[in-house]
Structures are given as structure tokens and as C-alpha cells.
Design a protein around this motif. Structure first.
Motif, mmCIF file in Angstrom:
data_model
loop_
_atom_site.group_PDB
_atom_site.id
_atom_site.type_symbol
_atom_site.label_atom_id
_atom_site.label_comp_id
_atom_site.label_asym_id
_atom_site.label_seq_id
_atom_site.Cartn_x
_atom_site.Cartn_y
_atom_site.Cartn_z
ATOM 1 N N PHE A 1 48.703 23.303 26.574
ATOM 2 C CA PHE A 1 48.066 24.695 26.757
ATOM 3 C C PHE A 1 47.700 25.231 25.401
ATOM 4 O O PHE A 1 48.303 25.418 24.668
ATOM 5 C CB PHE A 1 49.096 25.498 27.298
ATOM 6 N N GLN A 2 46.523 25.695 25.215
ATOM 7 C CA GLN A 2 45.786 26.277 24.103
ATOM 8 C C GLN A 2 45.173 27.431 24.123
ATOM 9 O O GLN A 2 44.312 27.919 23.287
ATOM 10 C CB GLN A 2 44.696 25.287 23.411
ATOM 11 N N GLY A 3 45.657 28.464 25.123
ATOM 12 C CA GLY A 3 45.271 29.571 25.711
ATOM 13 C C GLY A 3 44.093 29.399 26.855
ATOM 14 O O GLY A 3 43.811 28.306 27.081
ATOM 15 N N GLU A 4 43.675 30.603 27.408
ATOM 16 C CA GLU A 4 42.754 30.754 28.504
ATOM 17 C C GLU A 4 41.869 31.848 28.311
ATOM 18 O O GLU A 4 42.480 32.902 27.859
ATOM 19 C CB GLU A 4 43.555 30.641 29.675
ATOM 20 N N SER A 5 40.797 31.684 28.821
ATOM 21 C CA SER A 5 39.932 32.912 28.911
ATOM 22 C C SER A 5 39.498 32.996 30.436
ATOM 23 O O SER A 5 38.928 32.085 31.223
ATOM 24 C CB SER A 5 38.534 32.576 28.310
ATOM 25 N N ILE A 6 39.756 34.203 30.996
ATOM 26 C CA ILE A 6 39.447 34.410 32.652
ATOM 27 C C ILE A 6 38.546 35.417 32.489
ATOM 28 O O ILE A 6 38.444 36.545 31.717
ATOM 29 C CB ILE A 6 40.647 34.742 32.999
ATOM 30 N N LEU A 7 37.352 35.347 33.513
ATOM 31 C CA LEU A 7 36.273 35.895 33.878
ATOM 32 C C LEU A 7 36.747 36.984 34.804
ATOM 33 O O LEU A 7 37.037 36.562 35.780
ATOM 34 C CB LEU A 7 35.292 35.138 33.939
ATOM 35 N N MET A 8 36.482 38.169 34.599
ATOM 36 C CA MET A 8 36.648 39.371 35.653
ATOM 37 C C MET A 8 35.140 39.885 35.933
ATOM 38 O O MET A 8 34.442 40.331 34.835
ATOM 39 C CB MET A 8 37.390 40.272 35.177
ATOM 40 N N PHE A 9 34.847 39.720 37.243
ATOM 41 C CA PHE A 9 33.502 40.426 37.593
ATOM 42 C C PHE A 9 33.511 41.202 38.766
ATOM 43 O O PHE A 9 34.586 41.145 39.360
ATOM 44 C CB PHE A 9 32.657 39.158 37.919
ATOM 45 N N GLY A 10 32.607 41.999 38.887
ATOM 46 C CA GLY A 10 32.705 42.870 40.223
ATOM 47 C C GLY A 10 31.416 43.676 40.335
ATOM 48 O O GLY A 10 30.217 43.614 39.475
ATOM 49 N N MET A 11 31.545 44.733 41.088
ATOM 50 C CA MET A 11 30.387 45.628 41.336
ATOM 51 C C MET A 11 30.911 46.994 41.823
ATOM 52 O O MET A 11 31.950 47.389 42.266
ATOM 53 C CB MET A 11 29.648 45.236 42.530
ATOM 54 N N PHE A 12 30.370 48.127 41.343
ATOM 55 C CA PHE A 12 30.505 49.479 41.526
ATOM 56 C C PHE A 12 29.505 50.369 41.679
ATOM 57 O O PHE A 12 28.341 49.975 41.583
ATOM 58 C CB PHE A 12 31.327 49.908 40.350
ATOM 59 N N ASP A 13 29.755 51.546 42.463
ATOM 60 C CA ASP A 13 28.671 52.268 43.031
ATOM 61 C C ASP A 13 28.449 53.305 41.617
ATOM 62 O O ASP A 13 29.289 54.052 41.188
ATOM 63 C CB ASP A 13 29.101 53.264 43.979
ATOM 64 N N PRO A 14 27.337 53.170 41.054
ATOM 65 C CA PRO A 14 26.702 53.974 40.041
ATOM 66 C C PRO A 14 26.536 55.384 40.649
ATOM 67 O O PRO A 14 26.432 55.683 41.540
ATOM 68 C CB PRO A 14 25.438 53.474 39.546
ATOM 69 N N PRO A 15 26.755 56.288 39.360
ATOM 70 C CA PRO A 15 26.979 56.243 38.036
ATOM 71 C C PRO A 15 28.519 56.134 37.855
ATOM 72 O O PRO A 15 29.430 56.248 38.621
ATOM 73 C CB PRO A 15 26.427 57.255 37.332
ATOM 74 N N GLY A 16 28.906 55.631 36.606
ATOM 75 C CA GLY A 16 30.084 55.325 36.296
ATOM 76 C C GLY A 16 30.490 54.470 35.020
ATOM 77 O O GLY A 16 29.341 53.712 34.550
ATOM 78 N N GLU A 17 31.564 54.409 34.479
ATOM 79 C CA GLU A 17 32.025 53.497 33.413
ATOM 80 C C GLU A 17 33.293 52.823 33.979
ATOM 81 O O GLU A 17 34.141 53.567 34.758
ATOM 82 C CB GLU A 17 32.564 54.205 32.217
ATOM 83 N N ILE A 18 33.410 51.458 33.259
ATOM 84 C CA ILE A 18 34.519 50.703 33.635
ATOM 85 C C ILE A 18 35.532 50.498 32.508
ATOM 86 O O ILE A 18 34.996 50.337 31.382
ATOM 87 C CB ILE A 18 33.802 49.118 34.203
#
Length: 281
Positions: A74-91
């Protein structure tokens, strides 16, 4: 006899007429009436689990991996988080590892030797802590989005010392804790970037270092609008060893004496083999 037969025929025809009238009433509802549950008022006999009106979630998220598996390579890991939101807004995304007690050792040079001259334990210390945002975090916090969303400094200010000590000394030990964690990659100094596409889709890469402690991590996404949190979604992320490394860890935890004896025997065998090879050379 004729009168009796006529009376029986009349009585037999009455149920048929009533049945035909009831059928006609069921087949032909009154004009203007709507069928049940199709635009009319909700049925009072419907179970409470059935919503009376549809609701649209304001924030939907998911992870590219359901867990992080730690192997011997194991040399580390990168995970993708994705999604959708109702605009307007900040995440804003906050990743927090399991909390536990951590002990900080202070080393000083005494007579030419480095010795441990002090120690301080802290409770409720997160094993990992990282933040990503679609805008600069300080700008979002300045607009009133604080409270539940904590920066690393604010989160570490909540940890409790196991033993009382002077405030200045505690600050030094706390700074040493942050330095060690950052050297191991467990407390990233930089704020990650959440990329927003088409005004409602977002994604962020969550890096995890090679020296990642085991446990269940919490990945939480917040939707901010006008400086207020309007939605939050949390996803658990299990992190654990798998394969031969998991078996070794299990033996060390549950069969400590046997594991120690096996390690000594293996070291003796390896040493003997190395000496034999050297003598032949």
C-alpha cells in the motif's frame, strides 16, 4: 298455488336488481370526481410511510471506492467524491478519521544523547483531518458558515489534555502533534479544491497517505447558501488491512506471545542462513 309461485319469482328477482344497481354505481362515478390518489386529497387510510408529496434532495454525493484496503504494498490511495446539488451554493467537504488518544513526546539533547524529557497525552484526537472547498475556506467561514464546519485549528482546539498542564506548555505539545501528523501526511496543510461543473455538478479528489491508521472514516459534504448550511450528507469510509498483512496484525493482537516467539525464531533462521551463505562465499 299460482299465487305462491308468483310470490317466489318476485322475491328471487329482487337481489338481482339490487346487485345490478350496485354494479352500476361502482362503474359510473359521479361527474367531476377524480379516482383516489390521482390529484385528489391524500387517502386517510394510506400508511404513514407513504409521503403525501414528493421531495427533491438538495445534495447527492457518492464515493468512487466503498473502502480503503491496506496491503503490504500500500502506497496511499486517492478517492473521488462526486455529486450534484441544487444551485446556487458552495460545497465544503470534511474528511475526519476516528478519534483516539495520542501521546506527544518531547526530546532534548542531554550529555550528547537525545532523551525523552516530557510527554503529554490528548484525548479525542482525529487520526486524519482534511478539508476541501469550492471557495476559499476563510471566506466561507467569515460569512457565518462556521459552527459545524471546523478548520484544523478549530478542531484541534477541542481536544482535551489527559493531564492538566500550563496553557503555554499545552500549546507547544499541540503544535508538536500537528507537526508530526503533517510529516506523516495525516493533516494536509493545503485546502483541497472542489470543482463545480455546469453550476450543479461537483467533484473532488481525496488523497490518503500510506501511513493511514485503520478505522471508519467520515466523509461529509456540506451545501452552503448565503453563508448558511442548508444540506449535509455523510458517508462512512472503512479503512483496514487485507491479505497477509491483516493476518499478521491479527496474530500480533490476539496471539501476542506466539507472535513474538515466531518472530524470534524467524530472525534466528534468517541469521543462520545469512551466515552460512557468507561462509561459503
Amino acid at each position: 298455488m299460482r299465487r305462491l309461485a308468483a310470490l317466489l319469482v318476485l322475491l328471487a328477482s329482487l337481489p338481482l336488481a339490487a346487485a345490478s344497481q350496485a354494479v352500476a354505481q361502482r362503474v359510473e362515478p359521479p361527474a367531476g370526481a377524480l379516482p383516489p390518489n390521482l390529484g385528489g386529497p391524500p387517502d386517510s387510510n394510506a400508511p404513514p410511510s407513504v409521503p403525501s408529496e414528493s421531495t427533491t434532495p438538495e445534495l447527492i454525493v457518492d464515493l468512487s471506492l466503498a473502502r480503503v484496503s491496506i496491503t503490504s504494498a500500500f502506497q496511499g490511495e486517492s478517492i473521488l467524491m462526486f455529486g450534484m446539488f441544487d444551485p446556487p451554493g458552495e460545497i465544503v467537504v470534511v474528511v475526519q478519521g476516528p478519534a483516539a488518544r495520542e501521546t506527544v513526546m518531547r526530546k532534548q539533547r542531554v550529555l550528547g544523547l537525545w532523551l525523552n524529557t516530557g510527554r503529554q497525552s490528548f484525548d479525542d484526537v482525529p487520526a486524519y483531518y482534511a478539508i476541501a472547498a469550492s471557495q476559499p475556506l476563510q471566506r466561507l467561514l467569515a460569512r457565518g458558515a462556521g459552527g459545524e464546519i471546523l478548520s484544523l485549528e478549530d478542531r484541534l482546539s477541542t481536544i482535551k489534555p489527559a493531564t492538566p498542564r500550563d496553557a503555554a506548555e499545552l500549546a507547544k505539545y499541540r503544535a508538536g502533534l500537528v507537526e508530526v501528523k503533517r510529516q506523516e501526511g495525516l493533516y494536509p496543510a493545503a485546502i483541497g479544491q472542489v470543482t463545480v461543473q455546469a453550476g450543479r455538478l461537483f467533484r473532488v479528489d481525496l488523497p490518503f497517505p500510506s501511513r493511514l491508521p485503520e478505522g471508519v472514516y467520515e466523509v461529509k459534504a456540506y451545501l452552503l447558501r448565503d453563508g448558511r448550511i442548508v444540506a449535509a450528507v455523510s458517508r462512512p469510509l472503512p479503512v483496514g488491512k487485507v491479505g497477509f498483512s491483516a493476518q499478521l496484525a491479527g496474530w500480533a493482537d490476539h496471539e501476542g506471545p506466539l507472535y513474538g516467539v515466531g518472530a524470534i525464531l524467524m530472525a534466528l533462521v534468517v541469521g543462520w542462513l545469512g551466515g552460512a551463505i557468507v561462509r561459503r562465499l
